[in-house]
Design an enzyme around this catalytic site. Structure first.
Site, PDB file in Angstrom:
ATOM      1  N   SER A  68      37.292  31.945  43.725  1.00 55.22           N
ATOM      2  CA  SER A  68      37.050  31.578  42.326  1.00 55.22           C
ATOM      3  C   SER A  68      38.281  30.930  41.692  1.00 55.22           C
ATOM      4  CB  SER A  68      36.601  32.814  41.538  1.00 55.22           C
ATOM      5  OG  SER A  68      36.187  32.482  40.246  1.00 55.22           O
ATOM      6  N   ASP A 296      31.556  29.207  38.139  1.00 58.35           N
ATOM      7  CA  ASP A 296      30.698  30.273  37.620  1.00 58.35           C
ATOM      8  C   ASP A 296      31.094  30.694  36.205  1.00 58.35           C
ATOM      9  OD1 ASP A 296      32.984  31.774  38.109  1.00 58.35           O
ATOM     10  OD2 ASP A 296      31.955  33.348  39.235  1.00 58.35           O
ATOM     11  N   GLU A 387      31.196  37.242  28.884  1.00 58.24           N
ATOM     12  CA  GLU A 387      32.554  37.732  28.670  1.00 58.24           C
ATOM     13  C   GLU A 387      33.356  36.624  28.004  1.00 58.24           C
ATOM     14  OE1 GLU A 387      33.762  40.728  32.063  1.00 58.24           O
ATOM     15  OE2 GLU A 387      32.965  38.899  32.956  1.00 58.24           O
ATOM     16  N   ASN A 389      35.884  35.266  28.963  1.00 60.92           N
ATOM     17  CA  ASN A 389      36.364  34.288  29.949  1.00 60.92           C
ATOM     18  C   ASN A 389      35.346  33.195  30.271  1.00 60.92           C
ATOM     19  OD1 ASN A 389      34.495  35.424  31.784  1.00 60.92           O
ATOM     20  ND2 ASN A 389      36.041  36.740  32.730  1.00 60.92           N
ATOM     21  N   GLY A 518      41.452  48.432  37.108  1.00 60.84           N
ATOM     22  CA  GLY A 518      40.689  48.713  38.322  1.00 60.84           C
ATOM     23  C   GLY A 518      41.429  48.352  39.594  1.00 60.84           C
ATOM     24  N   THR A 519      42.581  47.667  39.468  1.00 60.35           N
ATOM     25  CA  THR A 519      43.255  47.148  40.668  1.00 60.35           C
ATOM     26  C   THR A 519      44.727  47.520  40.795  1.00 60.35           C
ATOM     27  OG1 THR A 519      43.701  45.083  39.465  1.00 60.35           O
ATOM     28  CG2 THR A 519      41.695  45.161  40.799  1.00 60.35           C
TER      29      THR A 519
END
Length: 551
Positions: A68, A296, A387, A389, A518-519
């Site tokens: 992406s 996307d 979102e 983004n 989350g990362t």
């Protein structure tokens, strides 16, 4: 698992040893890492995709090779389920375990145990599995796709179909269409988008056309990615309806470097190839949009006239608001109670939520992540999610589509109602029902702007964003923070939420929340307030409180 299948898996997997000292995790974006260490992971996820097809009775599964908006040296892989949506969360732990299996024997044991638990036939029976493969324009994509192909073909009865270089939403659309028994080539994808767009343009009332000013040219930054060549196809199909100029198409320049929706939205500056073009600065004649590397997500913007590369950003919240307004207008013509849900995360600007509430729309919140937004949107007759983004879409229930089709074909409904039904049906055909799609979203924005006779500047005046600030606080253990209410409230550690609430109350129009990343071992802080100075102060104060609680 019979001996033939076991032997094939052992022999093939021995050619793709996993990288040493690296542990990968499957998330919303699938697996992403430096492309040089992904051969083994992609091979193994090829096996998973074939198993998923067998589990779902031979339904078509998708594998997309992309990273992406990441830098060009990265790559990744994600799985599309039969619906065209993301891999079911129930299979994510299995994806993690096989990606990190240390050797072929461990891998085969994991596959054997999982297949037994899930009742997946691996006994040599004539089971059929089909997986569609796609990739973006990254140089590493071809060899990784071949590794995925080999993984798929390790499973007896599985077939891989290479769809070539495609956008991520294209591949998801193809998977969904194939499983619905529809034609699913790239040509059919572009035909559906272009036909739906032309339908919306044709349905603009004549009296509205007469009162509208010329809308001018759309200039699109394609992030030097796959969106450039695909948008060129749409440009040729829609030349009579849309004045389109493509920049950063990938013919020169580096993927995602100083270009693309992620860069524009985060940095709030013009992408390369725009600043310095004196024509683009004339806001009355031009509007600008930016796609990300796999097309996307997208955002709009206009350049300021003060000679620098600063922009007026129109982000995903504004895109959502435009779509919601148009859909509400069509439903008002139909005068029917339709369940519309607008889905946001806590990161949506508070001004956008207020605007949507003032329109009389139901706004609900989910945790951060497309899988949560999409799943919630599916609960409504019309579910709209985006979102900030620029990733999102508009979903329509089958029940509503049938009802709209009836209105469209019933003369006694009246021409105005028939046209409103036709517009909503065109929106449903235009917007990707599987995932967010920058190309379909871009065309819906353009159709609505033409319908309204609006410039981007007028669109941007729907509401004014509250100033905000985001910070990251490094912590020893991010799992010590547990949130609830769609990540807007802290449940653990005790007392932290009360401290945040007390600080927030000091600022007019203040809003603040924290959530664990989350990362990485950080806690993310988001703050809004009436002024930028107050938003900065609130974010800094809450960051200090987080440090005090977590050490």
């Amino acid at each position: 698992m019979n001996e033939e299948q076991r032997s094939i898996l052992l022999q093939s997997s021995s050619r793709f040893p996993p990288p040493k000292g690296t542990k990968l995790s499957y998330g919303t974006a699938g697996f992403r890492a430096d492309a040089s260490i992904l051969q083994s992971t992609v091979f193994r996820i090829g096996i998973l995709a074939a198993l998923r097809s067998l589990k779902t009775g031979g339904a078509v599964i998708g594998l997309m090779i992309t990273a992406s908006h990441n830098k060009v040296s990265d790559n990744g892989i994600k799985v599309a389920d039969p619906s065209g949506g993301m891999l079911t969360q129930d299979w994510e732990p299995f994806a993690d375990s096989i990606a990190n299996a240390p050797d072929p024997e461990s891998l085969v044991k994991l596959i054997t145990d999982f297949a037994k638990k899930e009742n997946i036939p691996l006994d040599g029976a004539k089971a059929a599995a089909t997986v569609l493969l796609g990739r973006d324009t990254r140089p590493s994509g071809e060899s990784l796709l071949e590794a995925a192909n080999k993984g798929i073909c390790c499973v007896v009865g599985a077939v891989a179909i290479d769809m070539g270089i495609v956008t991520t939403p294209e591949l998801h659309w193809m998977v969904r269409a194939r499983n619905k028994g529809l034609k699913a080539t790239e040509l059919h994808y572009f035909d559906q988008l272009s036909t739906s767009f032309r339908c919306l343009i044709d349905l603009i009332p004549e009296k509205s056309r007469d009162n509208h000013h010329p809308i001018g040219k759309l200039v699109v930054d394609c992030s030097n990615g796959v969106g450039g060549e695909k948008l060129q196809v749409l440009k040729e199909k829609l030349n009579a309806f849309l004045h389109l100029e493509i920049r950063n198409s990938g013919n020169s320049g580096i993927l995602n470097e100083g270009v693309g929706a992620d860069y524009v939205q985060k940095e709030k500056v013009a992408p390369q190839g725009f600043f310095g073009h004196s024509d683009v600065g004339i806001s009355e004649c031009f509007r600008c949009a930016s796609l990300d590397g796999d097309a996307d997500r997208f955002v709009y913007f206009t350049l300021t006239s003060n000679g620098d590369n600063k922009i007026n950003l129109v982000d995903g919240d504004k895109i959502l608001s435009l779509f919601a307004l148009f859909i509400k207008q069509q439903l008002s013509i139909l005068n029917e109670d339709v369940g519309v849900g607008v889905v946001q995360t806590a990161y949506a600007n508070g001004a956008s939520t207020k605007y949507l509430n003032d329109l009389g729309l139901k706004v609900v919140f989910t945790p951060t992540g497309v899988k949560y937004l999409h799943g919630k949107a599916e609960e409504y007759d019309i579910g709209i999610y985006f979102e900030a983004n620029g990733h999102g879409t508009v979903l329509f229930s089958d029940h509503l589509l049938s009802w709209l089709d009836g209105i469209k074909n019933e003369p006694c409904s009246g021409l105005e109602k028939q046209n409103a039904a036709k517009r909503l049906l065109a929106v449903a055909n235009l917007m990707n029902q599987a995932v967010g799609d920058a190309l379909s979203g871009l065309l819906l924005v353009e159709a609505i702007l033409q319908h309204m006779g609006w410039s981007v500047d007028k669109w941007n005046e729907l509401y004014h964003d509250l100033p905000s600030r985001q910070l990251k606080v490094k912590v020893a253990d991010r799992s010590a923070v547990v949130t609830t209410n769609a990540e807007t409230s802290v449940e653990k550690p005790p007392g932290l939420q009360e401290a945040i609430t007390a600080l927030t109350a000091k600022y007019p129009q203040g809003r603040c929340f924290v959530r664990p990343s989350g990362t990485e071992d950080v806690v993310r802080v988001y703050a809004e307030a009436k002024t930028q100075e107050e938003a900065d102060e609130l974010a800094d104060s809450v960051a200090k409180i987080v440090q005090q609680f977590l050490g």
